[in-house]
Design a protein around this motif. Structure first.
Motif, PDB file in Angstrom:
ATOM      1  N   ARG A 189      -2.773  -4.032  11.828  1.00 16.21           N
ATOM      2  CA  ARG A 189      -4.204  -4.241  12.036  1.00 16.21           C
ATOM      3  C   ARG A 189      -4.469  -4.474  13.524  1.00 16.21           C
ATOM      4  O   ARG A 189      -3.787  -5.262  14.177  1.00 16.21           O
ATOM      5  N   GLY A 190      -5.453  -3.788  14.047  1.00 17.76           N
ATOM      6  CA  GLY A 190      -5.766  -3.890  15.460  1.00 17.76           C
ATOM      7  C   GLY A 190      -4.897  -3.006  16.333  1.00 17.76           C
ATOM      8  O   GLY A 190      -5.133  -2.906  17.540  1.00 17.76           O
ATOM      9  N   VAL A 191      -3.886  -2.374  15.726  1.00 23.02           N
ATOM     10  CA  VAL A 191      -2.995  -1.476  16.464  1.00 23.02           C
ATOM     11  C   VAL A 191      -3.313  -0.021  16.115  1.00 23.02           C
ATOM     12  O   VAL A 191      -3.465   0.833  16.997  1.00 23.02           O
ATOM     13  N   LEU A 192      -3.419   0.262  14.810  1.00 24.07           N
ATOM     14  CA  LEU A 192      -3.736   1.610  14.350  1.00 24.07           C
ATOM     15  C   LEU A 192      -5.234   1.735  14.090  1.00 24.07           C
ATOM     16  O   LEU A 192      -5.925   0.727  13.869  1.00 24.07           O
ATOM     17  N   PRO A 193      -5.757   2.954  14.082  1.00 25.99           N
ATOM     18  CA  PRO A 193      -7.181   3.158  13.777  1.00 25.99           C
ATOM     19  C   PRO A 193      -7.526   2.655  12.373  1.00 25.99           C
ATOM     20  O   PRO A 193      -6.665   2.581  11.489  1.00 25.99           O
ATOM     21  N   ALA A 194      -8.789   2.341  12.169  1.00 21.21           N
ATOM     22  CA  ALA A 194      -9.245   1.812  10.881  1.00 21.21           C
ATOM     23  C   ALA A 194      -8.939   2.778   9.745  1.00 21.21           C
ATOM     24  O   ALA A 194      -8.595   2.360   8.633  1.00 21.21           O
ATOM     25  N   ALA A 195      -9.049   4.094  10.009  1.00 28.81           N
ATOM     26  CA  ALA A 195      -8.783   5.086   8.963  1.00 28.81           C
ATOM     27  C   ALA A 195      -7.327   5.035   8.529  1.00 28.81           C
ATOM     28  O   ALA A 195      -7.006   5.179   7.337  1.00 28.81           O
ATOM     29  N   ALA A 196      -6.429   4.824   9.484  1.00 29.30           N
ATOM     30  CA  ALA A 196      -5.005   4.738   9.151  1.00 29.30           C
ATOM     31  C   ALA A 196      -4.710   3.481   8.328  1.00 29.30           C
ATOM     32  O   ALA A 196      -3.920   3.519   7.377  1.00 29.30           O
ATOM     33  N   SER A 249      -5.839   4.065   4.839  1.00 32.39           N
ATOM     34  CA  SER A 249      -4.888   4.922   4.135  1.00 32.39           C
ATOM     35  C   SER A 249      -3.670   4.132   3.663  1.00 32.39           C
ATOM     36  O   SER A 249      -3.191   4.319   2.544  1.00 32.39           O
ATOM     37  N   MET A 250      -3.165   3.239   4.512  1.00 32.39           N
ATOM     38  CA  MET A 250      -2.020   2.418   4.130  1.00 32.39           C
ATOM     39  C   MET A 250      -2.375   1.505   2.954  1.00 32.39           C
ATOM     40  O   MET A 250      -1.603   1.364   1.995  1.00 32.39           O
ATOM     41  N   GLU A 251      -3.558   0.877   3.028  1.00 32.20           N
ATOM     42  CA  GLU A 251      -3.977  -0.002   1.934  1.00 32.20           C
ATOM     43  C   GLU A 251      -4.121   0.772   0.639  1.00 32.20           C
ATOM     44  O   GLU A 251      -3.815   0.255  -0.443  1.00 32.20           O
ATOM     45  N   GLU A 252      -4.570   2.019   0.739  1.00 32.67           N
ATOM     46  CA  GLU A 252      -4.683   2.879  -0.437  1.00 32.67           C
ATOM     47  C   GLU A 252      -3.321   3.102  -1.075  1.00 32.67           C
ATOM     48  O   GLU A 252      -3.167   3.074  -2.290  1.00 32.67           O
ATOM     49  N   GLN A 253      -2.290   3.312  -0.241  1.00 34.44           N
ATOM     50  CA  GLN A 253      -0.945   3.538  -0.748  1.00 34.44           C
ATOM     51  C   GLN A 253      -0.444   2.336  -1.539  1.00 34.44           C
ATOM     52  O   GLN A 253       0.336   2.485  -2.485  1.00 34.44           O
ATOM     53  N   PHE A 254      -0.899   1.153  -1.166  1.00 31.59           N
ATOM     54  CA  PHE A 254      -0.376  -0.074  -1.773  1.00 31.59           C
ATOM     55  C   PHE A 254      -1.275  -0.621  -2.878  1.00 31.59           C
ATOM     56  O   PHE A 254      -1.156  -1.794  -3.228  1.00 31.59           O
ATOM     57  N   SER A 255      -2.144   0.188  -3.433  1.00 33.74           N
ATOM     58  CA  SER A 255      -3.075  -0.316  -4.443  1.00 33.74           C
ATOM     59  C   SER A 255      -2.671   0.044  -5.862  1.00 33.74           C
ATOM     60  O   SER A 255      -3.341  -0.339  -6.808  1.00 33.74           O
ATOM     61  N   GLY A 256      -1.592   0.777  -6.036  1.00 34.89           N
ATOM     62  CA  GLY A 256      -1.196   1.234  -7.361  1.00 34.89           C
ATOM     63  C   GLY A 256      -0.314   0.255  -8.112  1.00 34.89           C
ATOM     64  O   GLY A 256       0.141  -0.774  -7.596  1.00 34.89           O
ATOM     65  N   ALA A 257      -0.063   0.579  -9.394  1.00 35.34           N
ATOM     66  CA  ALA A 257       0.752  -0.286 -10.254  1.00 35.34           C
ATOM     67  C   ALA A 257       2.192  -0.382  -9.757  1.00 35.34           C
ATOM     68  O   ALA A 257       2.858  -1.399  -9.956  1.00 35.34           O
ATOM     69  N   CYS A 258       2.696   0.683  -9.093  1.00 35.50           N
ATOM     70  CA  CYS A 258       4.077   0.646  -8.622  1.00 35.50           C
ATOM     71  C   CYS A 258       4.259  -0.440  -7.557  1.00 35.50           C
ATOM     72  O   CYS A 258       5.303  -1.087  -7.483  1.00 35.50           O
ATOM     73  N   THR A 259       3.224  -0.649  -6.735  1.00 36.22           N
ATOM     74  CA  THR A 259       3.306  -1.706  -5.732  1.00 36.22           C
ATOM     75  C   THR A 259       3.363  -3.077  -6.388  1.00 36.22           C
ATOM     76  O   THR A 259       4.075  -3.974  -5.925  1.00 36.22           O
TER      77      THR A 259
END
Length: 566
Positions: free
Chosen positions: A94-101, A104-114
């Motif tokens: 946070r604060g290093v990569l763009p907000a869109a990135a 995208s990372m938070e999206e990857q970590f929103s599933g049941a596998c996480t």
């Protein structure tokens, strides 16, 4: 009662849902603190009722149990663990990569596998890092129902292998650099699990054939994992005080015959037996009674005066049959009899002339055994995770792998080797099975509560997997949640027992379903001794204990009552 021998610092209590793992693990912990030990009890069950049994609200940190000096407990909450895990990986960017990135990372970590890997991550810290539990003489793990437990126990090797073979920079779990840092912890977890001087696994079972079969399956799979320090704990052993009562005699004979026919591998294990206890095991006094009591310590009681009891299952099936098609899902805490109820509904519908498919999403289910006979019009199936994973991998490689160079295809194959792939593959098969309800009846014996909710949650996140795999979203998946929320198409039936913990757990399940927009069609109270007609003093006392729970359910929703049958 005789408690399991405690020869190691770490103990696991595992077994089929509803066999009494929580009460037995808590009673063992209580006995240990009475002998001067400091004990931490940990629940890894997504549907944990540890705080209810101990009478103390729990969090993810060790909490002292009131009136039991030296006894502490905690719940590994999968959702909280996932939130913390997600922030640990995403936070540094946070604060290093763009907000869109970041999005995208938070999206990857929103599933049941996480959720699953995060829960394991918390579990591994407690088992593999001695400093995390340095103040305790014993750590007792009250584990989830068998299917989930085996998945949890296989994850250390699975994730170690996955990390070791990974060559890319990211997977469905997020940056592999974060996982790489955990390799030493995971290796220590694997070592501690398989070290007989450090860990004892107690296979808890009832004196029932299905429960003992499940314990034997668990024993074999644990031995394959290198876990060999095993014990068997037979819980709830019933013996009629005096012969002559049909229900008591049948229950005695059923237990005796099941133990006599016990699989050879189980019979060779060191064994303890706990007698049938007529009263509940919720609260410290009940647990102390569990340690002190002997079978048959039941005071004389006046006969129970019964009012009008809820109707039986056939009245429910008659209403379901009127629609002529659709989906019936049995849901509830493990061990309440979902499989038996699902099989009974399916067989009754088929005998009325309907075409019916009976299936399961539960890795520990025994639907074929529950049916036990050929019924015209009834088809019994099972969603096989291994087959569904193989089919899914083939489909993704054929679609998303086209045109990739060798490196790109290797990365895709690597991603499909991750344990996360199973969740989405099984979910697709679940959606396909529900789709069959368009022109026939489909009866689904679903997994224990926590796993089921994760499965339903996957519907909301499925579009993310479509983007990753480049597969088209099948109509069955697109229509799944609307169908589950349609009370005409889907009848959700909550199954429980007339006991404190199953009823409270079922109420929590109903609340979770309401958040997903799903309303139960009815509740089924299963295996009622009150309705069985027994006059045996022990069983009659248990029947008396059922009354407030039957009244509580029946006053709130449509209810049917199934008597315990000799």
């Amino acid at each position: 009662m005789t408690l399991p021998t405690v020869g190691t610092r770490t103990l696991f209590f595992t077994g089929k849902g509803g066999v009494g793992k929580t009460s037995l693990s808590c009673a063992t912990g209580l006995a240990l603190v009475h002998s001067g030990k400091r004990v931490l009890i940990v629940s890894t069950d997504p549907a944990s009722n540890l705080d209810e049994v101990l009478g103390t609200p729990l969090t993810g940190a060790p909490t002292p149990i009131a009136d039991a000096p030296g006894l502490y407990a905690l719940n590994i909450d999968p959702e909280v663990a996932a939130r913390d895990y997600r922030e640990r990986v995403v936070g540094p960017y946070r604060g290093v990569l763009p907000a869109a990135a970041i999005a995208s990372m938070e999206e990857q970590f929103s599933g049941a596998c996480t959720v699953e890997i995060a829960a394991f991550d918390a579990f591994a810290k407690l088992l593999g890092d001695p400093s995390a539990t340095i103040g305790f003489d014993h750590i007792i793990f009250d584990t989830a129902p068998t299917g989930h437990t085996l998945r949890l126990l296989t994850l250390p090797s699975a994730w170690t292998d996955f990390i070791a073979s990974s060559t890319g920079g990211a997977s469905c779990l997020g940056p592999l650099a974060g996982l790489e840092k955990q390799k030493a912890l995971y290796a220590a977890t694997v070592t501690r699990l398989s070290d007989p001087a450090a860990t004892t696994v107690i296979l808890v079972s009832r004196a029932e054939r299905s429960s003992l079969r499940e314990a034997e399956r668990t024993r074999g799979e644990l031995v394959e994992l290198g876990v060999t320090n095993l014990r068997l704990a037979l819980n709830g052993m019933f013996t009629a005080i005096a012969p002559g009562d049909a229900v008591a005699d049948a229950l005695t004979a059923r237990g005796r015959d099941a133990v006599a026919a016990m699989p050879v591998g189980l019979a060779r294990l060191p064994r303890t037996e706990t007698p049938f206890l007529p009263r509940g095991t919720v609260g410290l006094e009940a647990l102390r009674d569990m340690v002190r009591s002997k079978a048959g310590d039941v005071p004389a009681a006046s006969p129970v005066k019964l009012g009008a009891l809820p109707p039986d299952l056939e009245s429910l099936v008659a209403d379901i049959a009127k629609v002529g098609r659709g989906v019936i899902m049995t849901m509830g805490k493990g061990g309440v009899g979902k499989t038996t109820v699902a099989a009974s509904i399916a067989m009754s519908l088929a005998r009325r002339g309907h075409r019916v498919t009976l299936s399961t999403t539960d890795p520990a289910a025994h639907v074929v055994d529950a049916v036990g006979e050929d019924v015209p019009g009834l088809t019994v199936t099972r969603i096989d995770p291994e087959q569904e994973i193989a089919n899914y991998r083939t489909e993704v490689l054929a679609k998303a792998g086209v045109g990739l160079d060798a490196a790109g295809r290797a990365m895709l194959e690597e991603d499909l080797r991750s344990p996360c792939t199973e969740e989405i593959a099984v979910f697709r098969a679940f959606a396909d099975t529900v789709d069959e309800g368009r022109d026939q009846f489909v009866v689904l014996d679903t997994a224990p509560t926590g796993h089921t909710i994760l499965l339903l949650d996957a519907a909301e996140a499925y579009h993310r997997e479509v983007l990753r795999s480049e597969l088209d979203m099948p109509d069955a998946v697109r229509n799944l949640l609307p169908r589950l929320r349609d009370p005409v198409f889907t009848k959700t039936i909550i199954v429980t027992l007339a006991e404190a913990t199953p009823v409270h757990e079922a109420e929590r399940l109903q609340h979770d379903l309401a958040r997903a927009g799903i309303s139960p069609f009815a509740w089924v109270i299963n295996q009622s001794l009150l309705a069985s007609g027994t006059r045996d003093p022990q069983l009659a006392e248990r029947g008396r204990y059922e009354i407030p729970f039957i009244d509580r359910v029946a006053s709130a929703c449509r209810t049917v009552l199934i008597a315990w049958k000799a």
